[in-house]
Design a protein around this motif. Sequence first.
Motif, PDB file in Angstrom:
ATOM      1  N   SER A  99       0.849  -1.189   0.000  1.00 15.00           N
ATOM      2  CA  SER A  99       0.000   0.000   0.000  1.00 15.00           C
ATOM      3  C   SER A  99       0.887   1.243   0.000  1.00 15.00           C
ATOM      4  CB  SER A  99      -0.908   0.009   1.236  1.00 15.00           C
ATOM      5  OG  SER A  99      -1.485   1.288   1.424  1.00 15.00           O
ATOM      6  N   LEU A 100       0.793   2.034  -1.082  1.00 14.48           N
ATOM      7  CA  LEU A 100       1.557   3.283  -1.207  1.00 14.48           C
ATOM      8  C   LEU A 100       0.611   4.464  -1.053  1.00 14.48           C
ATOM      9  CD1 LEU A 100       3.533   1.176  -2.524  1.00 14.48           C
ATOM     10  CD2 LEU A 100       4.242   2.998  -4.073  1.00 14.48           C
ATOM     11  N   GLN A 101      -0.231   4.437  -0.039  1.00 19.60           N
ATOM     12  CA  GLN A 101      -1.300   5.414   0.099  1.00 19.60           C
ATOM     13  C   GLN A 101      -1.032   6.383   1.240  1.00 19.60           C
ATOM     14  OE1 GLN A 101      -3.913   1.755   0.299  1.00 19.60           O
ATOM     15  NE2 GLN A 101      -5.408   3.216  -0.520  1.00 19.60           N
ATOM     16  N   ASN A 102      -1.699   7.533   1.168  1.00 25.38           N
ATOM     17  CA  ASN A 102      -1.692   8.453   2.293  1.00 25.38           C
ATOM     18  C   ASN A 102      -2.503   7.851   3.434  1.00 25.38           C
ATOM     19  OD1 ASN A 102      -0.130  10.584   1.267  1.00 25.38           O
ATOM     20  ND2 ASN A 102      -1.882  11.446   0.174  1.00 25.38           N
ATOM     21  N   PRO A 120       2.475  -2.064   4.425  1.00 23.18           N
ATOM     22  CA  PRO A 120       2.381  -0.610   4.283  1.00 23.18           C
ATOM     23  C   PRO A 120       3.725  -0.053   3.835  1.00 23.18           C
ATOM     24  CG  PRO A 120       2.650  -1.194   6.590  1.00 23.18           C
ATOM     25  CD  PRO A 120       2.570  -2.493   5.831  1.00 23.18           C
ATOM     26  N   ALA A 121       3.711   0.863   2.889  1.00 22.34           N
ATOM     27  CA  ALA A 121       4.932   1.521   2.434  1.00 22.34           C
ATOM     28  C   ALA A 121       4.796   3.018   2.670  1.00 22.34           C
ATOM     29  CB  ALA A 121       5.174   1.242   0.957  1.00 22.34           C
ATOM     30  N   VAL A 122       5.856   3.622   3.165  1.00 22.72           N
ATOM     31  CA  VAL A 122       5.874   5.067   3.359  1.00 22.72           C
ATOM     32  C   VAL A 122       6.511   5.684   2.119  1.00 22.72           C
ATOM     33  CG1 VAL A 122       6.451   6.935   4.930  1.00 22.72           C
ATOM     34  CG2 VAL A 122       6.253   4.607   5.805  1.00 22.72           C
ATOM     35  N   VAL A 123       5.818   6.644   1.525  1.00 25.88           N
ATOM     36  CA  VAL A 123       6.222   7.227   0.243  1.00 25.88           C
ATOM     37  C   VAL A 123       6.647   8.675   0.454  1.00 25.88           C
ATOM     38  CG1 VAL A 123       5.461   7.793  -2.088  1.00 25.88           C
ATOM     39  CG2 VAL A 123       4.563   5.759  -0.941  1.00 25.88           C
ATOM     40  N   TYR A 124       7.818   9.006  -0.047  1.00 26.90           N
ATOM     41  CA  TYR A 124       8.298  10.386   0.002  1.00 26.90           C
ATOM     42  C   TYR A 124       8.610  10.828  -1.428  1.00 26.90           C
ATOM     43  CZ  TYR A 124       8.983   9.347   4.964  1.00 26.90           C
ATOM     44  OH  TYR A 124       8.796   8.974   6.274  1.00 26.90           O
ATOM     45  N   VAL A 125       7.627  11.373  -2.107  1.00 26.32           N
ATOM     46  CA  VAL A 125       7.838  11.831  -3.473  1.00 26.32           C
ATOM     47  C   VAL A 125       6.887  12.985  -3.762  1.00 26.32           C
ATOM     48  CG1 VAL A 125       6.160  10.270  -4.569  1.00 26.32           C
ATOM     49  CG2 VAL A 125       8.153  11.068  -5.872  1.00 26.32           C
ATOM     50  N   ALA A 126       7.362  13.953  -4.531  1.00 22.45           N
ATOM     51  CA  ALA A 126       6.539  15.081  -4.960  1.00 22.45           C
ATOM     52  C   ALA A 126       6.285  14.945  -6.453  1.00 22.45           C
ATOM     53  CB  ALA A 126       7.248  16.400  -4.662  1.00 22.45           C
ATOM     54  N   VAL A 127       5.044  14.634  -6.813  1.00 20.34           N
ATOM     55  CA  VAL A 127       4.674  14.431  -8.207  1.00 20.34           C
ATOM     56  C   VAL A 127       3.275  14.975  -8.453  1.00 20.34           C
ATOM     57  CG1 VAL A 127       6.104  12.418  -8.734  1.00 20.34           C
ATOM     58  CG2 VAL A 127       3.905  12.087  -7.612  1.00 20.34           C
ATOM     59  N   TRP A 176       2.941   7.570  10.619  1.00 17.67           N
ATOM     60  CA  TRP A 176       2.429   8.700  11.385  1.00 17.67           C
ATOM     61  C   TRP A 176       3.242   9.961  11.113  1.00 17.67           C
ATOM     62  CZ3 TRP A 176      -1.461  10.489  14.433  1.00 17.67           C
ATOM     63  CH2 TRP A 176      -2.499   9.580  14.700  1.00 17.67           C
ATOM     64  N   ALA A 177       4.561   9.797  10.969  1.00 14.39           N
ATOM     65  CA  ALA A 177       5.391  10.961  10.644  1.00 14.39           C
ATOM     66  C   ALA A 177       4.972  11.555   9.305  1.00 14.39           C
ATOM     67  CB  ALA A 177       6.870  10.558  10.620  1.00 14.39           C
ATOM     68  N   LYS A 178       4.714  10.683   8.326  1.00 14.43           N
ATOM     69  CA  LYS A 178       4.248  11.155   7.010  1.00 14.43           C
ATOM     70  C   LYS A 178       2.859  11.779   7.128  1.00 14.43           C
ATOM     71  CE  LYS A 178       3.885  11.446   2.459  1.00 14.43           C
ATOM     72  NZ  LYS A 178       3.569  10.241   1.671  1.00 14.43           N
ATOM     73  N   VAL A 227       6.664   8.354  17.199  1.00 11.87           N
ATOM     74  CA  VAL A 227       6.961   9.003  15.928  1.00 11.87           C
ATOM     75  C   VAL A 227       8.450   9.339  15.899  1.00 11.87           C
ATOM     76  CG1 VAL A 227       6.422  10.924  14.395  1.00 11.87           C
ATOM     77  CG2 VAL A 227       4.631   9.952  15.852  1.00 11.87           C
ATOM     78  N   PRO A 228       9.189   8.832  14.920  1.00  7.17           N
ATOM     79  CA  PRO A 228      10.641   9.004  14.931  1.00  7.17           C
ATOM     80  C   PRO A 228      11.087  10.389  14.493  1.00  7.17           C
ATOM     81  CG  PRO A 228       9.976   7.834  12.949  1.00  7.17           C
ATOM     82  CD  PRO A 228       8.731   8.029  13.779  1.00  7.17           C
ATOM     83  N   GLY A 229      12.270  10.769  14.964  1.00 12.69           N
ATOM     84  CA  GLY A 229      12.934  11.962  14.466  1.00 12.69           C
ATOM     85  C   GLY A 229      12.354  13.264  14.985  1.00 12.69           C
ATOM     86  N   ASP A 230      12.897  14.351  14.485  1.00 10.26           N
ATOM     87  CA  ASP A 230      12.454  15.699  14.811  1.00 10.26           C
ATOM     88  C   ASP A 230      11.372  16.064  13.801  1.00 10.26           C
ATOM     89  OD1 ASP A 230      12.100  18.464  15.024  1.00 10.26           O
ATOM     90  OD2 ASP A 230      14.197  18.826  15.553  1.00 10.26           O
ATOM     91  N   VAL A 231      10.134  15.918  14.206  1.00  7.04           N
ATOM     92  CA  VAL A 231       9.018  16.070  13.261  1.00  7.04           C
ATOM     93  C   VAL A 231       8.937  17.500  12.737  1.00  7.04           C
ATOM     94  CG1 VAL A 231       6.531  15.857  12.946  1.00  7.04           C
ATOM     95  CG2 VAL A 231       7.750  14.181  14.333  1.00  7.04           C
ATOM     96  N   TRP A 232       9.093  18.480  13.608  1.00  4.42           N
ATOM     97  CA  TRP A 232       8.981  19.859  13.131  1.00  4.42           C
ATOM     98  C   TRP A 232      10.085  20.177  12.130  1.00  4.42           C
ATOM     99  CZ3 TRP A 232       5.920  23.393  11.887  1.00  4.42           C
ATOM    100  CH2 TRP A 232       6.403  24.650  11.525  1.00  4.42           C
ATOM    101  N   GLU A 233      11.299  19.698  12.364  1.00  6.54           N
ATOM    102  CA  GLU A 233      12.381  19.928  11.412  1.00  6.54           C
ATOM    103  C   GLU A 233      12.051  19.282  10.065  1.00  6.54           C
ATOM    104  OE1 GLU A 233      15.873  21.146   9.602  1.00  6.54           O
ATOM    105  OE2 GLU A 233      14.796  21.880  11.366  1.00  6.54           O
ATOM    106  N   ALA A 234      11.442  18.090  10.103  1.00  3.91           N
ATOM    107  CA  ALA A 234      11.033  17.427   8.851  1.00  3.91           C
ATOM    108  C   ALA A 234       9.972  18.251   8.128  1.00  3.91           C
ATOM    109  CB  ALA A 234      10.517  16.025   9.155  1.00  3.91           C
TER     110      ALA A 234
END
Length: 299
Positions: A99-102, A120-127, A176-178, A227-234
């Motif tokens: 699943s490559l969905q929001n 589940p797959a997390v997708v990071y792409v701008a298209v 969740w981060a996405k 939720v991993p990482g610095d979310v606001w920085e992301a």
Amino acid sequence: MKIAVMGAGAVGSYYGAMLARGGQEVALIGRPSHVEAVQAGGLVLEATFGRFRVPMRASTDASAVRDADLVLFCVKSTDTEAAGREMAPHLAPHTQVWSLQNGVDNAERLAAVLGRPVSPAVVYVAVELAGPGHVRHHGRGELVVPPGPHSERLAPAFTEAGVPIAFSEHVRGALWAKLILNCAYNALSAITRLPYGVLVQGQGVEAVMRDVVRECLEVARAEGVEVPGDVWEAVRRIAQTMPSQYSSTAQDLMRGKPTEIDHLNGHVVARGEALGVPTPVNRALWALVRLIERQVPAR
């Protein structure tokens, strides 16, 4: 390898084109106008690294998933169950489904319909879809998937096609981060019809986005999600790396299409209600997008 893309909009068509360019056998399943254009002259991929015309199969029928080794499930969150029921009779026993969905719950919803596991797959792409048979890529392109023998067997097809792929035991947290990134940008971009780089320069916008992020993190914490990482920085980096990108919600509204807002800010609102966590800023953004949806004539 045989790969089918169920719901070949912007995201699915981008990954399908990349995989086809990498030598995989790809079938796109999408809307008639898009399919007809791909059948007639291949898919035009206008990427940050060049412009290509990529020939591949295309169909409007879910039966095109037959005999696929992998299905990339890219339909809108609102259509998950219906599209799952359409393709279920045509899936081979060996077929893997990603699943490559929001959103954060699509894999579970789809698995319930299919009666088989869905990764589940997390997708990071701008298209974006620039037109029928034409995908415009604005940046990035990474995928994050759960580890396992099936994922690791399929991964080389992506790396050979120039698609970065990573494995994580913490995909739920990454989803969740996405989701939080989407909640911070999607509704605001849709309401203002502005790209990210212009949007964030607006007076008071950063404060609104910080409120959205804080509410989302409080709901995630109540859900027991780390939720991993610095979310606001992301969140801040998105406008820097994708300044010309309009959110998918904005693109939907501009095309007169239903949005996924119920599965973005609306999901945070619903889970907040269930868990006793106030989400007034997410609620306001969700309500405003729903009002705008009602004013846009369907196409």
